[in-house]
Motif scaffolding. Structure first.
Motif, PDB file in Angstrom:
ATOM      1  N   ILE A 141       0.847  -1.117   0.109  1.00 42.85           N
ATOM      2  CA  ILE A 141      -0.020   0.167  -0.071  1.00 42.85           C
ATOM      3  C   ILE A 141       0.858   1.460  -0.177  1.00 42.85           C
ATOM      4  O   ILE A 141       0.630   2.188  -0.672  1.00 42.85           O
ATOM      5  N   ALA A 142       1.847   1.125   0.697  1.00 43.89           N
ATOM      6  CA  ALA A 142       2.828   2.355   0.869  1.00 43.89           C
ATOM      7  C   ALA A 142       4.232   2.043   0.367  1.00 43.89           C
ATOM      8  O   ALA A 142       4.827   1.085   1.149  1.00 43.89           O
ATOM      9  N   ASP A 143       4.608   2.569  -0.882  1.00 50.48           N
ATOM     10  CA  ASP A 143       5.772   2.263  -1.303  1.00 50.48           C
ATOM     11  C   ASP A 143       6.987   3.432  -0.982  1.00 50.48           C
ATOM     12  O   ASP A 143       8.075   2.942  -0.592  1.00 50.48           O
ATOM     13  N   ASP A 144       6.589   4.751  -0.813  1.00 46.02           N
ATOM     14  CA  ASP A 144       7.583   5.704  -0.510  1.00 46.02           C
ATOM     15  C   ASP A 144       7.638   6.093   1.016  1.00 46.02           C
ATOM     16  O   ASP A 144       8.358   6.356   1.456  1.00 46.02           O
ATOM     17  N   THR A 145       6.157   5.701   1.629  1.00 44.21           N
ATOM     18  CA  THR A 145       6.234   6.446   2.810  1.00 44.21           C
ATOM     19  C   THR A 145       6.567   5.468   4.019  1.00 44.21           C
ATOM     20  O   THR A 145       6.490   5.868   5.196  1.00 44.21           O
ATOM     21  N   ASP A 146       6.815   4.235   3.470  1.00 44.41           N
ATOM     22  CA  ASP A 146       7.300   3.386   4.610  1.00 44.41           C
ATOM     23  C   ASP A 146       8.827   3.372   5.018  1.00 44.41           C
ATOM     24  O   ASP A 146       9.134   2.806   5.749  1.00 44.41           O
ATOM     25  N   VAL A 147       9.630   4.396   4.371  1.00 45.98           N
ATOM     26  CA  VAL A 147      10.780   4.496   4.818  1.00 45.98           C
ATOM     27  C   VAL A 147      11.145   4.996   5.955  1.00 45.98           C
ATOM     28  O   VAL A 147      10.457   6.370   6.163  1.00 45.98           O
ATOM     29  N   SER A 148      11.683   4.494   6.971  1.00 50.00           N
ATOM     30  CA  SER A 148      11.775   5.113   8.512  1.00 50.00           C
ATOM     31  C   SER A 148      12.869   6.530   8.112  1.00 50.00           C
ATOM     32  O   SER A 148      13.613   6.542   7.317  1.00 50.00           O
ATOM     33  N   ASN A 149      12.499   7.178   8.923  1.00 49.48           N
ATOM     34  CA  ASN A 149      13.150   8.578   9.181  1.00 49.48           C
ATOM     35  C   ASN A 149      14.227   8.627  10.221  1.00 49.48           C
ATOM     36  O   ASN A 149      14.403   9.641  10.704  1.00 49.48           O
ATOM     37  N   ALA A 150      14.569   7.486  10.749  1.00 48.25           N
ATOM     38  CA  ALA A 150      15.506   7.373  11.913  1.00 48.25           C
ATOM     39  C   ALA A 150      16.736   7.845  11.571  1.00 48.25           C
ATOM     40  O   ALA A 150      17.460   8.415  12.414  1.00 48.25           O
ATOM     41  N   GLU A 151      17.292   8.022  10.321  1.00 49.99           N
ATOM     42  CA  GLU A 151      18.590   8.777  10.073  1.00 49.99           C
ATOM     43  C   GLU A 151      18.446  10.202  10.381  1.00 49.99           C
ATOM     44  O   GLU A 151      19.360  11.013  10.358  1.00 49.99           O
ATOM     45  N   ASP A 152      17.218  10.749  10.364  1.00 52.39           N
ATOM     46  CA  ASP A 152      16.976  12.239  10.696  1.00 52.39           C
ATOM     47  C   ASP A 152      17.197  12.358  12.259  1.00 52.39           C
ATOM     48  O   ASP A 152      17.018  13.610  12.548  1.00 52.39           O
ATOM     49  N   GLY A 153      17.034  11.530  13.036  1.00 57.42           N
ATOM     50  CA  GLY A 153      17.085  11.903  14.322  1.00 57.42           C
ATOM     51  C   GLY A 153      16.205  10.853  15.153  1.00 57.42           C
ATOM     52  O   GLY A 153      15.856   9.835  14.670  1.00 57.42           O
ATOM     53  N   LEU A 154      16.290  10.883  16.477  1.00 59.48           N
ATOM     54  CA  LEU A 154      15.536   9.883  17.140  1.00 59.48           C
ATOM     55  C   LEU A 154      13.941  10.021  17.172  1.00 59.48           C
ATOM     56  O   LEU A 154      13.370   9.183  17.601  1.00 59.48           O
ATOM     57  N   GLY A 155      13.535  11.132  17.182  1.00 61.09           N
ATOM     58  CA  GLY A 155      12.176  11.468  16.874  1.00 61.09           C
ATOM     59  C   GLY A 155      11.703  12.558  17.768  1.00 61.09           C
ATOM     60  O   GLY A 155      12.129  13.448  17.786  1.00 61.09           O
ATOM     61  N   VAL A 156      10.381  12.032  17.980  1.00 66.99           N
ATOM     62  CA  VAL A 156       9.492  13.388  18.883  1.00 66.99           C
ATOM     63  C   VAL A 156       9.263  12.723  20.159  1.00 66.99           C
ATOM     64  O   VAL A 156       8.783  11.724  20.261  1.00 66.99           O
ATOM     65  N   ILE A 157       9.116  13.455  21.280  1.00 69.70           N
ATOM     66  CA  ILE A 157       8.841  13.239  22.483  1.00 69.70           C
ATOM     67  C   ILE A 157       7.859  14.271  22.866  1.00 69.70           C
ATOM     68  O   ILE A 157       8.084  15.584  22.927  1.00 69.70           O
ATOM     69  N   GLU A 158       6.603  14.139  23.114  1.00 64.37           N
ATOM     70  CA  GLU A 158       5.517  15.077  23.534  1.00 64.37           C
ATOM     71  C   GLU A 158       5.428  15.115  25.007  1.00 64.37           C
ATOM     72  O   GLU A 158       5.214  13.911  25.702  1.00 64.37           O
ATOM     73  N   LEU A 159       5.294  16.279  25.871  1.00 64.26           N
ATOM     74  CA  LEU A 159       5.327  16.419  27.041  1.00 64.26           C
ATOM     75  C   LEU A 159       4.286  17.222  27.470  1.00 64.26           C
ATOM     76  O   LEU A 159       3.966  18.358  27.051  1.00 64.26           O
ATOM     77  N   ALA A 160       3.601  16.842  28.571  1.00 64.22           N
ATOM     78  CA  ALA A 160       2.506  17.488  29.284  1.00 64.22           C
ATOM     79  C   ALA A 160       2.467  17.299  30.836  1.00 64.22           C
ATOM     80  O   ALA A 160       3.081  16.483  31.220  1.00 64.22           O
ATOM     81  N   PRO A 161       1.706  18.109  31.430  1.00 65.66           N
ATOM     82  CA  PRO A 161       1.676  18.057  32.861  1.00 65.66           C
ATOM     83  C   PRO A 161       0.929  16.857  33.300  1.00 65.66           C
ATOM     84  O   PRO A 161       0.368  16.174  32.408  1.00 65.66           O
ATOM     85  N   LEU A 162       1.217  16.212  34.659  1.00 66.68           N
ATOM     86  CA  LEU A 162       0.764  15.079  35.152  1.00 66.68           C
ATOM     87  C   LEU A 162      -1.153  15.137  35.020  1.00 66.68           C
ATOM     88  O   LEU A 162      -1.264  16.295  35.553  1.00 66.68           O
ATOM     89  N   PRO A 163      -1.453  14.177  34.559  1.00 69.32           N
ATOM     90  CA  PRO A 163      -2.915  14.314  34.288  1.00 69.32           C
ATOM     91  C   PRO A 163      -3.644  14.144  35.744  1.00 69.32           C
ATOM     92  O   PRO A 163      -3.024  13.807  36.738  1.00 69.32           O
ATOM     93  N   GLY A 164      -4.909  14.778  35.915  1.00 66.56           N
ATOM     94  CA  GLY A 164      -5.617  14.781  37.171  1.00 66.56           C
ATOM     95  C   GLY A 164      -5.296  15.711  38.117  1.00 66.56           C
ATOM     96  O   GLY A 164      -6.072  15.898  39.179  1.00 66.56           O
ATOM     97  N   PHE A 165      -4.317  16.825  38.005  1.00 70.19           N
ATOM     98  CA  PHE A 165      -3.935  17.593  38.614  1.00 70.19           C
ATOM     99  C   PHE A 165      -4.186  19.059  37.964  1.00 70.19           C
ATOM    100  O   PHE A 165      -3.817  19.028  36.779  1.00 70.19           O
ATOM    101  N   PRO A 166      -4.548  20.176  38.763  1.00 75.12           N
ATOM    102  CA  PRO A 166      -4.515  21.616  38.250  1.00 75.12           C
ATOM    103  C   PRO A 166      -3.024  21.807  37.740  1.00 75.12           C
ATOM    104  O   PRO A 166      -2.303  21.739  38.439  1.00 75.12           O
TER     105      PRO A 166
END
Length: 310
Positions: A141-166
């Motif tokens: 289904i995906a010929d070109d989009t299945d190429v991993s971009n690991a060579e471009d870096g480690l990736g993305v990390i999303e950070l948010a405050p601890l759930p359940g607290f103000p």
């Protein structure tokens, strides 16, 4: 060592509170519900904060073994001094730096970049016609989009405050509600107060001596650092429902299982309420990321059983 560096992008959910208005002595609505849960919680605990909210991205050169806390400290010191987060010892012992990393509550100082960086899944992205691929690269289904971009870096990390607290600011959550709930259950040893004496009339220093089996019943529970990770993982507590929360129940269980404590029945009565053990849904999500290795879900089941058996 420069050859070992690679890039990672941190997507930080930021928040700047709006200054509170002075409402004087007018107070709230005269029709507001009074009292409520003895353990607090509910909508008042989890109400949406007022202020500016946005997501800010930071791209850094890091080593895979660096922690997410290392990354935030680098940002704070060299990129953006306005970024706010909480930390103390940095060794997974104090619990002060609990946040949600990629949606999972955990400690910043124990989470490494290599373990938490994620690459966007190209198969889940919409194409030019607005369709999303649901198959795999092996299906053709995906010929070109299945190429991993690991060579471009480690990736993305999303950070948010601890759930359940103000939220107080950026990644800093107000954990006072959790600490207040723990205090309400009297997290200290309550003995009979009678001092044992020797034949000579002196105080017996071995009055509270325990055998290894008695110590083992509660020793693991003393490792709790009140970080709030279990509460942020609990769908009941983080969902805003009135619930004393697993951290407070762990504190209660620690003394219920202590052979020296004489307030067992009072402790069990205190948590036998609709907002106490009855609110636990036995999902066991509280066990998944405990940084001290406590099987919180199992302890919840044990304390619920003790309440019912009494």
């Amino acid at each position: 060592m420069d050859d070992a560096l690679t890039t990672v992008t941190l997507k930080v959910n930021r928040f700047t509170p709006r200054p509170e208005r002075d409402r004087g002595a007018r107070g709230g609505s005269p029709f507001a519900k009074k009292g409520g849960s003895p353990f607090g919680g509910g909508a008042s605990r989890n109400r949406r904060p007022r202020g500016k909210q946005w997501v800010q991205e930071y791209t850094l050169q890091v080593r895979p073994e660096d922690t997410v806390l290392d990354c935030l400290l680098t940002i704070k010191r060299t990129v953006d001094p306005t970024l706010a987060f909480r930390y103390s010892c940095g060794h997974g012992m104090c619990g002060s730096d609990a946040v949600a990393i990629n949606g999972t509550p955990t400690l910043l100082c124990t989470a490494t970049v290599a373990d938490w960086a994620e690459h966007p899944n190209p198969l889940a992205q919409a194409d030019e016609e607005g369709f999303r691929h649901t198959g795999s690269a092996e299906d053709g289904i995906a010929d070109d989009t299945d190429v991993s971009n690991a060579e471009d870096g480690l990736g993305v990390i999303e950070l948010a405050p601890l759930p359940g607290f103000p939220v107080q600011r950026d990644l800093i959550a107000d954990i006072d509600p959790m600490l207040d709930q723990i205090r309400k259950l009297k997290p200290y040893l309550q003995a009979d107060g009678v001092l044992a004496t020797t034949r000579e009339g002196k105080v017996d220093v071995f009055e509270y001596l325990q055998n290894p089996q008695q110590l083992a019943k509660y020793e693991t529970l003393t490792n709790c650092i009140a970080c709030g990770v279990c509460e942020g993982s609990c769908p009941v507590f983080a969902g805003g429902d009135a619930f004393i929360g697993p951290a407070a129940l762990i504190a209660a269980s620690r003394f219920v299982n202590d052979s020296r404590d004489t307030a067992t029945m009072a402790r069990l009565n205190a948590i036998d309420t609709a907002d106490g053990v009855a609110a636990c849904q036995s999902v066991r999500a509280c066990s998944r990321q405990c940084p001290r290795g406590i099987d919180v879900g199992e302890e919840m089941w044990q304390i619920v059983a003790r309440v019912k058996e009494r």
